[in-house]
Motif scaffolding. Structure first.
Motif, PDB file in Angstrom:
ATOM      1  N   ALA A  31       2.221  -2.135  -5.408  1.00  0.00           N
ATOM      2  CA  ALA A  31       2.373  -1.545  -6.738  1.00  0.00           C
ATOM      3  C   ALA A  31       3.036  -0.181  -6.677  1.00  0.00           C
ATOM      4  CB  ALA A  31       1.019  -1.440  -7.427  1.00  0.00           C
ATOM      5  N   THR A  32       2.915   0.508  -5.545  1.00  0.00           N
ATOM      6  CA  THR A  32       3.529   1.826  -5.431  1.00  0.00           C
ATOM      7  C   THR A  32       4.963   1.747  -4.923  1.00  0.00           C
ATOM      8  OG1 THR A  32       2.687   2.144  -3.196  1.00  0.00           O
ATOM      9  CG2 THR A  32       1.313   2.947  -5.010  1.00  0.00           C
ATOM     10  N   TYR A  33       5.392   0.576  -4.461  1.00  0.00           N
ATOM     11  CA  TYR A  33       6.764   0.436  -3.990  1.00  0.00           C
ATOM     12  C   TYR A  33       7.733   0.655  -5.139  1.00  0.00           C
ATOM     13  CZ  TYR A  33       4.890  -1.697   0.293  1.00  0.00           C
ATOM     14  OH  TYR A  33       4.240  -1.951   1.459  1.00  0.00           O
ATOM     15  N   PHE A  34       8.930   1.088  -4.808  1.00  0.00           N
ATOM     16  CA  PHE A  34       9.925   1.420  -5.818  1.00  0.00           C
ATOM     17  C   PHE A  34      11.236   0.756  -5.416  1.00  0.00           C
ATOM     18  CE2 PHE A  34      13.027   4.137  -7.922  1.00  0.00           C
ATOM     19  CZ  PHE A  34      12.457   4.329  -9.162  1.00  0.00           C
ATOM     20  N   ALA A  35      11.710  -0.176  -6.214  1.00  0.00           N
ATOM     21  CA  ALA A  35      12.923  -0.927  -5.891  1.00  0.00           C
ATOM     22  C   ALA A  35      14.110  -0.441  -6.710  1.00  0.00           C
ATOM     23  CB  ALA A  35      12.696  -2.412  -6.146  1.00  0.00           C
ATOM     24  N   VAL A  36      15.251  -0.374  -6.026  1.00  0.00           N
ATOM     25  CA  VAL A  36      16.504   0.022  -6.683  1.00  0.00           C
ATOM     26  C   VAL A  36      17.592  -0.950  -6.243  1.00  0.00           C
ATOM     27  CG1 VAL A  36      18.255   1.822  -6.926  1.00  0.00           C
ATOM     28  CG2 VAL A  36      15.851   2.462  -6.712  1.00  0.00           C
ATOM     29  N   GLU A  37      18.349  -1.439  -7.214  1.00  0.00           N
ATOM     30  CA  GLU A  37      19.515  -2.257  -6.916  1.00  0.00           C
ATOM     31  C   GLU A  37      20.752  -1.374  -7.066  1.00  0.00           C
ATOM     32  OE1 GLU A  37      19.626  -5.771  -9.321  1.00  0.00           O
ATOM     33  OE2 GLU A  37      18.155  -6.771  -8.047  1.00  0.00           O
ATOM     34  N   ASN A  38      21.563  -1.337  -6.011  1.00  0.00           N
ATOM     35  CA  ASN A  38      22.798  -0.558  -6.001  1.00  0.00           C
ATOM     36  C   ASN A  38      23.969  -1.532  -6.136  1.00  0.00           C
ATOM     37  OD1 ASN A  38      21.724   2.217  -4.895  1.00  0.00           O
ATOM     38  ND2 ASN A  38      20.799   0.630  -3.648  1.00  0.00           N
ATOM     39  N   TYR A  39      24.779  -1.334  -7.141  1.00  0.00           N
ATOM     40  CA  TYR A  39      25.944  -2.187  -7.356  1.00  0.00           C
ATOM     41  C   TYR A  39      27.190  -1.396  -7.021  1.00  0.00           C
ATOM     42  CZ  TYR A  39      22.973  -5.502  -9.780  1.00  0.00           C
ATOM     43  OH  TYR A  39      22.007  -6.418 -10.089  1.00  0.00           O
ATOM     44  N   TYR A  40      28.119  -2.060  -6.315  1.00  0.00           N
ATOM     45  CA  TYR A  40      29.366  -1.419  -5.910  1.00  0.00           C
ATOM     46  C   TYR A  40      30.529  -2.291  -6.372  1.00  0.00           C
ATOM     47  CZ  TYR A  40      26.299   1.143  -2.739  1.00  0.00           C
ATOM     48  OH  TYR A  40      25.305   1.915  -2.211  1.00  0.00           O
ATOM     49  N   LYS A  41      31.515  -1.646  -6.947  1.00  0.00           N
ATOM     50  CA  LYS A  41      32.729  -2.326  -7.393  1.00  0.00           C
ATOM     51  C   LYS A  41      33.905  -1.614  -6.736  1.00  0.00           C
ATOM     52  CE  LYS A  41      35.254  -3.348 -11.662  1.00  0.00           C
ATOM     53  NZ  LYS A  41      35.199  -3.221 -13.134  1.00  0.00           N
ATOM     54  N   ALA A  42      34.578  -2.326  -5.842  1.00  0.00           N
ATOM     55  CA  ALA A  42      35.718  -1.743  -5.128  1.00  0.00           C
ATOM     56  C   ALA A  42      37.008  -2.038  -5.886  1.00  0.00           C
ATOM     57  CB  ALA A  42      35.797  -2.319  -3.720  1.00  0.00           C
ATOM     58  N   LYS A  43      38.042  -1.305  -5.544  1.00  0.00           N
ATOM     59  CA  LYS A  43      39.357  -1.610  -6.094  1.00  0.00           C
ATOM     60  C   LYS A  43      39.726  -3.016  -5.666  1.00  0.00           C
ATOM     61  CE  LYS A  43      40.963   3.159  -5.895  1.00  0.00           C
ATOM     62  NZ  LYS A  43      41.896   4.086  -5.239  1.00  0.00           N
ATOM     63  N   VAL A  93      23.128  -4.083  -3.194  1.00  0.00           N
ATOM     64  CA  VAL A  93      22.157  -3.772  -2.153  1.00  0.00           C
ATOM     65  C   VAL A  93      20.845  -3.434  -2.846  1.00  0.00           C
ATOM     66  CG1 VAL A  93      21.567  -2.266  -0.229  1.00  0.00           C
ATOM     67  CG2 VAL A  93      23.966  -2.884  -0.637  1.00  0.00           C
ATOM     68  N   THR A  94      19.798  -4.153  -2.492  1.00  0.00           N
ATOM     69  CA  THR A  94      18.480  -3.886  -3.055  1.00  0.00           C
ATOM     70  C   THR A  94      17.647  -3.197  -1.978  1.00  0.00           C
ATOM     71  OG1 THR A  94      18.650  -5.847  -4.445  1.00  0.00           O
ATOM     72  CG2 THR A  94      16.446  -4.897  -4.161  1.00  0.00           C
ATOM     73  N   ILE A  95      17.152  -2.024  -2.323  1.00  0.00           N
ATOM     74  CA  ILE A  95      16.344  -1.244  -1.398  1.00  0.00           C
ATOM     75  C   ILE A  95      14.965  -1.073  -2.027  1.00  0.00           C
ATOM     76  CG2 ILE A  95      16.105   0.938  -0.147  1.00  0.00           C
ATOM     77  CD1 ILE A  95      19.151   1.296  -0.518  1.00  0.00           C
ATOM     78  N   VAL A  96      13.945  -1.412  -1.272  1.00  0.00           N
ATOM     79  CA  VAL A  96      12.572  -1.197  -1.710  1.00  0.00           C
ATOM     80  C   VAL A  96      12.027  -0.015  -0.911  1.00  0.00           C
ATOM     81  CG1 VAL A  96      10.257  -2.168  -1.958  1.00  0.00           C
ATOM     82  CG2 VAL A  96      12.271  -3.635  -2.261  1.00  0.00           C
TER      83      VAL A  96
END
Length: 148
Positions: A31-43, A93-96
């Motif tokens: 419950a204390t974990y914190f997830a972030v999804e990072n999206y990257y769009k290249a040329k 990239v999903t980082i927890v």
């Protein structure tokens, strides 16, 4: 008969507790974990180069933070097919993180840069190029929705 029934009830309660408590402890821990999804769009035409630079320059830093226990998991994916330009992304990239504070710590991986990349000039050039071919980047905080 009531003694047997009482004993059976106690046994059932103990079994349920032994099954429920570890699950409850795990639920509290995550419950204390914190997830972030990072999206990257290249040329256009640079997605694979961007991904390779990300894997070479950024992923090892995240792995060090994971070894320390600040990051719980790192997963990456890329689309199999393509979408419209307005919704296109090349790498996710999903980082927890262990907690929200670590997710927003700007120095989380700083200590590992010199250790992993002794030639800081080449590292800076590679990172500069990675960001030159990056068209856009966004981060989304996510929470797991328990479906049961």
């Amino acid at each position: 008969m009531s003694t047997l029934s009482s004993a059976l009830t106690k046994i059932i309660c103990l079994v349920l507790l032994s099954v429920s408590l570890p699950a409850l402890a795990q639920q509290k821990a995550t419950a204390t974990y914190f997830a972030v999804e990072n999206y990257y769009k290249a040329k256009w035409g640079y997605a694979e180069e961007f991904i390779q630079l990300w894997k070479t320059n950024h992923y090892p830093l995240l792995k060090k933070a994971q070894e320390k226990g600040d990051i719980i998991s790192i997963t990456a994916s890329k689309p199999r097919l393509h979408g419209g330009e307005d919704i296109r992304w090349d790498y996710r990239v999903t980082i927890v993180f262990r907690n929200a504070a670590l997710a927003f710590d700007p120095d989380l991986t700083s200590a590992y840069k010199k250790q992993l990349y002794p030639d800081q000039e080449n590292y800076r050039k590679a990172e500069q190029h990675r960001f030159e071919i990056l068209q856009s980047h966004w981060d989304i905080e996510t929470v797991t929705d328990n479906l049961d």
